[in-house]
Design a protein around this motif. Structure first.
Motif, PDB file in Angstrom:
ATOM      1  N   PRO A 541      25.162   6.365  -4.028  1.00  0.00           N
ATOM      2  CA  PRO A 541      25.619   5.256  -3.173  1.00  0.00           C
ATOM      3  C   PRO A 541      24.821   5.080  -1.895  1.00  0.00           C
ATOM      4  N   ARG A 542      24.262   6.156  -1.334  1.00  0.00           N
ATOM      5  CA  ARG A 542      23.537   6.056  -0.069  1.00  0.00           C
ATOM      6  C   ARG A 542      22.042   6.357  -0.205  1.00  0.00           C
ATOM      7  N   LEU A 543      21.583   6.564  -1.405  1.00  0.00           N
ATOM      8  CA  LEU A 543      20.175   6.923  -1.623  1.00  0.00           C
ATOM      9  C   LEU A 543      19.471   5.829  -2.399  1.00  0.00           C
ATOM     10  N   LYS A 544      18.549   5.140  -1.715  1.00  0.00           N
ATOM     11  CA  LYS A 544      17.771   4.090  -2.363  1.00  0.00           C
ATOM     12  C   LYS A 544      16.341   4.563  -2.556  1.00  0.00           C
ATOM     13  N   LEU A 545      15.814   4.377  -3.759  1.00  0.00           N
ATOM     14  CA  LEU A 545      14.455   4.741  -4.095  1.00  0.00           C
ATOM     15  C   LEU A 545      13.698   3.515  -4.572  1.00  0.00           C
ATOM     16  N   ALA A 546      12.395   3.530  -4.398  1.00  0.00           N
ATOM     17  CA  ALA A 546      11.535   2.471  -4.922  1.00  0.00           C
ATOM     18  C   ALA A 546      10.184   3.083  -5.258  1.00  0.00           C
ATOM     19  N   SER A 547       9.604   2.654  -6.355  1.00  0.00           N
ATOM     20  CA  SER A 547       8.289   3.156  -6.739  1.00  0.00           C
ATOM     21  C   SER A 547       7.566   2.079  -7.536  1.00  0.00           C
ATOM     22  N   ASP A 548       6.254   2.130  -7.482  1.00  0.00           N
ATOM     23  CA  ASP A 548       5.459   1.235  -8.317  1.00  0.00           C
ATOM     24  C   ASP A 548       4.094   1.855  -8.550  1.00  0.00           C
ATOM     25  N   VAL A 549       3.497   1.463  -9.659  1.00  0.00           N
ATOM     26  CA  VAL A 549       2.120   1.827  -9.970  1.00  0.00           C
ATOM     27  C   VAL A 549       1.359   0.533 -10.197  1.00  0.00           C
ATOM     28  N   TYR A 550       0.078   0.532  -9.861  1.00  0.00           N
ATOM     29  CA  TYR A 550      -0.683  -0.707  -9.968  1.00  0.00           C
ATOM     30  C   TYR A 550      -2.139  -0.433 -10.318  1.00  0.00           C
ATOM     31  N   TYR A 551      -2.741  -1.456 -10.874  1.00  0.00           N
ATOM     32  CA  TYR A 551      -4.171  -1.437 -11.184  1.00  0.00           C
ATOM     33  C   TYR A 551      -4.737  -2.799 -10.804  1.00  0.00           C
ATOM     34  N   SER A 552      -5.852  -2.785 -10.082  1.00  0.00           N
ATOM     35  CA  SER A 552      -6.520  -4.026  -9.688  1.00  0.00           C
ATOM     36  C   SER A 552      -7.986  -3.965 -10.080  1.00  0.00           C
ATOM     37  N   HIS A 553      -8.462  -5.052 -10.654  1.00  0.00           N
ATOM     38  CA  HIS A 553      -9.879  -5.166 -11.016  1.00  0.00           C
ATOM     39  C   HIS A 553     -10.452  -6.385 -10.301  1.00  0.00           C
ATOM     40  N   VAL A 554     -11.550  -6.188  -9.590  1.00  0.00           N
ATOM     41  CA  VAL A 554     -12.179  -7.256  -8.819  1.00  0.00           C
ATOM     42  C   VAL A 554     -13.563  -7.530  -9.386  1.00  0.00           C
ATOM     43  N   ASP A 555     -13.821  -8.788  -9.695  1.00  0.00           N
ATOM     44  CA  ASP A 555     -15.154  -9.225 -10.117  1.00  0.00           C
ATOM     45  C   ASP A 555     -15.844  -9.929  -8.957  1.00  0.00           C
ATOM     46  N   ASP A 556     -17.175  -9.786  -8.908  1.00  0.00           N
ATOM     47  CA  ASP A 556     -17.996 -10.460  -7.887  1.00  0.00           C
ATOM     48  C   ASP A 556     -17.525 -10.123  -6.475  1.00  0.00           C
ATOM     49  N   MET A 557     -17.223  -8.865  -6.237  1.00  0.00           N
ATOM     50  CA  MET A 557     -16.735  -8.444  -4.920  1.00  0.00           C
ATOM     51  C   MET A 557     -17.786  -8.721  -3.858  1.00  0.00           C
ATOM     52  N   ILE A 558     -17.330  -9.245  -2.722  1.00  0.00           N
ATOM     53  CA  ILE A 558     -18.229  -9.634  -1.637  1.00  0.00           C
ATOM     54  C   ILE A 558     -18.313  -8.501  -0.620  1.00  0.00           C
ATOM     55  N   GLN A 559     -19.520  -8.041  -0.356  1.00  0.00           N
ATOM     56  CA  GLN A 559     -19.764  -6.997   0.639  1.00  0.00           C
ATOM     57  C   GLN A 559     -21.061  -7.321   1.375  1.00  0.00           C
ATOM     58  N   THR A 560     -21.215  -6.725   2.564  1.00  0.00           N
ATOM     59  CA  THR A 560     -22.447  -6.874   3.331  1.00  0.00           C
ATOM     60  C   THR A 560     -23.463  -5.840   2.861  1.00  0.00           C
ATOM     61  N   VAL A 561     -24.653  -6.301   2.487  1.00  0.00           N
ATOM     62  CA  VAL A 561     -25.708  -5.441   1.959  1.00  0.00           C
ATOM     63  C   VAL A 561     -26.868  -5.412   2.945  1.00  0.00           C
ATOM     64  N   ASN A 562     -27.341  -4.219   3.271  1.00  0.00           N
ATOM     65  CA  ASN A 562     -28.495  -4.085   4.164  1.00  0.00           C
ATOM     66  C   ASN A 562     -29.782  -4.324   3.379  1.00  0.00           C
ATOM     67  N   LEU A 563     -30.511  -5.363   3.777  1.00  0.00           N
ATOM     68  CA  LEU A 563     -31.790  -5.673   3.135  1.00  0.00           C
ATOM     69  C   LEU A 563     -32.934  -4.890   3.766  1.00  0.00           C
ATOM     70  N   SER A 564     -32.787  -4.579   5.039  1.00  0.00           N
ATOM     71  CA  SER A 564     -33.776  -3.777   5.767  1.00  0.00           C
ATOM     72  C   SER A 564     -33.067  -3.161   6.971  1.00  0.00           C
ATOM     73  N   ALA A 565     -33.807  -2.529   7.830  1.00  0.00           N
ATOM     74  CA  ALA A 565     -33.203  -1.908   9.014  1.00  0.00           C
ATOM     75  C   ALA A 565     -32.655  -2.946   9.981  1.00  0.00           C
ATOM     76  N   THR A 566     -33.117  -4.177   9.872  1.00  0.00           N
ATOM     77  CA  THR A 566     -32.701  -5.204  10.838  1.00  0.00           C
ATOM     78  C   THR A 566     -32.097  -6.439  10.187  1.00  0.00           C
TER      79      THR A 566
END
Length: 714
Positions: A541-566
């Motif tokens: 009566p006084r104990l509430k629980l919650a749980s979940d499991v998940y999986y995510s797949h990302v295509d074409d993820m956008i990130q900053t890429v270093n092309l050179s030192a500058t």
């Protein structure tokens, strides 16, 4: 209750973020807006540190009290925010598993938030259901949003209804403001902050006054937060860049004003005008482990947002409703860049002044219809126009001027740059009430955008010229589905799948970042598929629980890429996979003792070409939170809590290598004494063990801090 009414009530509460069937005093069911808890489902909240319905803030209603808790997500209430002393949004969201904050922006001094591993560009921020979006880069600083007038923070994880509009590939955060429920009501409070051996480091105050009349309500609320900086932990030894004591350039100031007027002609309809303005300024600390002459000397003299919105909810008949939202948002931001660490001189190529004056306008319409006792359909259309305006100023001939320059006097004003883009979304969601306890939800939307104008400076000529990119249009579909089983009155089991896209920002595609980045106009949208299986319920009566499991797949993820030192560039670097699990427990041992907490696990991988060295940063593999809320006296509440996190990946200041950092266990405490029914005093401390830890290379976190204050309600 017959099957028709039961299934309609359940379906309305779960089918999406806007509609539910509300029962009025006469027992007639109307297609209105209510919170999931009001529909008789399982969300019985255990409020740490306060018996049910005794908190002063519990007596006020959220503005959109009708908005259900997100499927598979969580809601952080005002009572929790108060009980743990979370004064800004970035701290408040960590009261739920799977959500972490990180000052991962380094020299920009921005507080980031990750939801199930997705960052701020992939998790829209909403205010009462209206998106807060920065037209240029959407690099929101979650530390700028104060929580004094927040009724609850709703956090969707993975599954975001297509009815909410574009962009929610990894989750969504909705700030729900309060509205009055009494003829006259209000709150006023103030607090002082201390650090180190007792230095006064800041102060804050907040106030709210409102009235609820038969057919209308009015409210004004404001908050102010000033800090002259925070104290370094005693374990920090100091050096020529950062000494012991207060962290250099860590001061900030934030104010917010929220005005609200609503017309409620009957029990179901509501029409409101809402205004929010936040004004801020902040410094940017230097990396303590990097040569001072190689760093950025930056500060923000202003960081302001403003939102004006008209929200309507109209019930046409007991089975049909229409919601509309019209909004106009502004974002004004300025960056001061100096030539010296003391920030007194501007006379070199690294010096400048970069102001943004951006705006957005748009709206949405949503229609919901109960077709039969087993079928509910909703449709929505969203439109937003974003315009970015900037006009940088420089202090040296190296940037564009052909004449002589004087220190600290603007030498050259670059041409004004304007970029404009329209974004659209058309969505349809259908709920099949398969049985009185099972709902099947299907959603589909199509998002598209029209780039009307995009300009950058051509630094290859002097004075600088403006380069325009051609207009372009692109779009993509989204799809999702969910199954929800309420197998008794308090518990539910759910499975959801969501396939969504996120368009890259103007900044991702066109910014040169002060000639350090190569634009990428052909950058493709990211696409994320999220699968989530979850359960929540009471095992006692006084104990509430919650749980979940998940999986995510990302295509074409956008990130900053270093092309050179500058030179760097935003690129679609490859595919990413996130696997994780959340667990939460709240146990009301008796009327005077609550215990609980949560933990989260996540593993992120990025599949990229062998030639690339990009890695995912900022998210620890394990996080946890635990608390005890004890009332030894009727009017005294003691709330110790512990927050833990494992190491997270960070990139060194020079952006040449990655390494793990940031593991910590932090002890916090708050005590609240209710002197009178409407007057309370509180005091607390954070990082009580004064632990020295670093989340982003070169930027230690605050040491031990204390605070105390008082608040009164009426």
């Amino acid at each position: 209750m017959d099957r028709t009414i039961a299934t309609l009530a359940l379906a309305g509460a779960l089918a999406g973020p806007q509609a539910a069937l509300a029962q009025d005093a006469g027992g007639v069911y109307n297609l209105g807006e209510i919170h999931v808890t009001a529909s008789g489902s399982s969300d019985v909240n255990v409020v740490p540190g306060a018996p049910a319905n005794t908190s002063a803030r519990a007596q006020t209603a959220p503005f959109q009290s009708a908005t259900p808790a997100p499927l598979g997500g969580d809601t952080v209430t005002a009572e929790k925010i108060d009980a743990f002393g979370k004064t800004s949004l970035d701290k408040a969201v960590e009261l739920t598993p799977g959500v972490i904050a990180n000052d991962g922006a380094g020299s920009r001094n921005e507080q980031l938030v990750f939801v199930h591993g997705f960052d701020r560009t992939q998790v829209p921020l909403m205010l009462d259901g209206v998106r807060i979006y920065l037209p240029a880069d959407n690099r929101l600083d979650f530390g700028r949003f104060l929580t004094g007038n927040i009724a609850e923070v709703q956090i969707a994880k993975g599954y975001v209804s297509v009815l909410d509009g574009p962009g929610g590939v990894g989750g969504q955060i909705n700030l729900v403001t309060r509205k009055p429920t009494k003829e006259v009501e209000g709150e006023v409070g103030s607090a002082l902050d201390f650090g180190g051996p007792g230095w006064l480091t800041g102060q804050r105050a907040w106030a709210r006054l409102g009235t609820k009349q038969e057919n209308y309500y009015l409210q004004a609320a404001g908050a102010w937060d000033y800090s002259r900086g925070w104290a370094m932990p005693d374990a920090y030894q100091g050096n020529s860049i950062q000494g012991t004591g207060l962290r250099g350039h860590s001061g900030q100031r934030d104010t917010s004003l929220n005005l609200k007027a609503g017309y409620t002609p009957n029990a179901t309809d509501e029409y409101s005008i809402n205004f929010l303005r936040t004004d801020g300024e902040k410094g940017a600390p230097y990396a303590v482990n990097y040569p001072i002459n190689s760093q950025r000397y930056w500060s923000w003299p202003y960081w302001n947002t403003q939102s004006l919105a008209l929200l309507t909810h109209t019930v046409i008949d007991p089975t049909l409703y229409v919601n509309t939202k019209l909004f106009w948002n502004r974002f004004d931001n300025a960056l001061d860049m100096y030539s010296n660490a003391a920030q007194t001189l501007q006379n070199s190529p690294k010096a400048g002044y970069s102001p943004y004056h951006d705006w957005s306008l748009g709206g949405s319409v949503e229609v919901g219809k109960v077709l039969t006792d087993w079928d509910t359909v909703k449709a929505a259309f969203h439109y937003r126009r974003d315009q970015h305006n900037e006009q940088s100023q420089y202090f040296t001939t190296n940037t564009g001027s052909t004449g002589g320059c004087t220190a600290n006097v603007v030498c050259y004003i670059a041409p004004r740059l304007t970029s404009t883009e329209d974004t659209y979304s058309l969505a349809l969601e259908n709920t099949i009430h398969a049985t009185p306890t099972v709902d099947l939800v299907q959603g589909f939307s199509y998002d598209w955008r029209d780039l009307l104008a995009a300009h950058i400076l051509d630094s290859g000529v002097k004075p600088y010229a403006v380069r325009a990119y051609p207009a372009q249009t692109d779009g993509a579909p989204n799809a999702q589905g969910a199954a929800i089983w309420h197998y008794n009155d308090t518990d539910k089991l759910y499975l959801s799948v969501s396939d969504r896209i996120r368009f890259p920002t103007l900044f991702d595609r066109y910014s040169t970042r002060f000639n350090s980045t190569l634009p990428n106009p052909t950058l493709k949208p990211e696409r994320a598929v999220n699968v989530q299986l979850g359960w929540e319920g009471y095992v006692a009566p006084r104990l509430k629980l919650a749980s979940d499991v998940y999986y995510s797949h990302v295509d074409d993820m956008i990130q900053t890429v270093n092309l050179s030192a500058t030179l760097s560039q935003s690129q679609n670097v490859g595919k990413a996979d996130f696997v994780g699990a959340d667990f939460k427990a709240d146990y009301a041992v008796n009327e005077d003792l609550d215990v609980g907490g949560h933990t989260a696990l996540i593993h992120r991988t990025l599949a990229i070409p062998a030639s690339s060295t990009v890695q995912l940063t900022g998210v620890p593999a394990i996080t946890g939170f635990g608390y005890v809320s004890w009332r030894p006296l009727t009017n005294l509440t003691l709330t110790p809590s512990v927050q833990i996190a494992g190491a997270r990946l960070t990139q060194n200041v020079a952006a040449t290598a990655y390494f793990q950092t940031g593991a910590y266990a932090m002890l916090n405490f708050q005590a609240e004494y209710k002197a009178l029914v409407n007057l309370s005093f509180f005091a607390g401390g954070k990082n009580l063990t004064d632990r020295l830890y670093v989340l982003t290379d070169g930027y230690p976190e605050p040491g031990r801090t204390f605070y105390f204050g008082a608040k009164a309600t009426f």
